[in-house]
Motif scaffolding. Sequence first.
Motif, PDB file in Angstrom:
ATOM      1  N   ASP A  54     -35.988  16.546   5.745  1.00  0.00           N
ATOM      2  CA  ASP A  54     -37.004  17.406   6.338  1.00  0.00           C
ATOM      3  C   ASP A  54     -38.128  16.597   6.985  1.00  0.00           C
ATOM      4  O   ASP A  54     -38.961  17.156   7.708  1.00  0.00           O
ATOM      5  N   TRP A  63     -44.193  11.316   9.230  1.00  0.00           N
ATOM      6  CA  TRP A  63     -44.392  11.225   7.778  1.00  0.00           C
ATOM      7  C   TRP A  63     -44.209   9.788   7.302  1.00  0.00           C
ATOM      8  O   TRP A  63     -44.946   9.311   6.435  1.00  0.00           O
ATOM      9  N   TRP A 112     -46.072  20.507  11.168  1.00  0.00           N
ATOM     10  CA  TRP A 112     -45.045  21.050  10.266  1.00  0.00           C
ATOM     11  C   TRP A 112     -44.968  22.571  10.388  1.00  0.00           C
ATOM     12  O   TRP A 112     -43.883  23.143  10.475  1.00  0.00           O
ATOM     13  N   GLN A 141     -41.783  24.684  11.560  1.00  0.00           N
ATOM     14  CA  GLN A 141     -41.201  25.615  10.600  1.00  0.00           C
ATOM     15  C   GLN A 141     -41.096  27.015  11.189  1.00  0.00           C
ATOM     16  O   GLN A 141     -40.104  27.723  10.986  1.00  0.00           O
TER      17      GLN A 141
END
Length: 262
Positions: free
Chosen positions: A31, A36, A69, A73
């Motif tokens: 994910d 990140w 994010w 999403q």
Amino acid sequence: DLYAVGVMLYRMLTGRLPLDKPAPPSDLNPDLDGAWDRLVLKAISPAPADRFPEAKAMLAALTELLADWRERQAGVCLAPAVGGADAAGAAPAARSGAVPRSCPVKAYPADAREAFGLDELFRPKTYAANALDARDGVVADDATGLLWERSGSEYPMNWDQAGDYIRRRNDQGFCGRSDWRLPTVAELMTLLEKTPHGRDLCIPPIFDETQRWLWSCDVSSHIGAWYVSLDLGFVAWQDRTAYYHTRAVCSLGPNAPCAGAS
């Protein structure tokens, strides 16, 4: 302190501690992406000069990642699943057709993985194939033969109060039943699903979302008991004075002898 936060983030995102030369988080969690990796590896850099200079800078980087994010999403959740798989085409999780144990047990933390069938992160090794049907105030699962409260206790409560809650449900004849009980870890684990990457928050829950951490009737010692986190998908123990929610369960048919007692 910022280094410690970076270590905590690494373990939260990967399930591992960043020992020696840690792998990029995206190598361990599909994910995640390069953004990140850059943030987390910067936070835990062996050279202090390469880390974030202050908390404000690290917070700004986290805030930017969170916004990205949420945007990605939203796009995933709007995309329809294809062929019964998740958006990435992953195969369904392994399923277990075993009847869940209904008798309470004592399982010490050192023995819990074997006793409950858990992996190294205390998540189920296999998942139940549910057939859930929401009715008035309850959810029936024809696959496991269980009938659940759709909601549960309004507020968190300690373990002894959880038992009192179940007794009140029976005294009230909730939904015409008087055989409600505090579920075992095995029964609560039938409500867990393996997280499909990228779609973990997309599926509307059939249960009330308020009750996310639930007491079981299984104990870990004379002062501790086991609970299950429905939102994070793991099993853990805590002192019985801790406060979690309670959800009652009973059998769909007449009350039967305990299944799989040990």
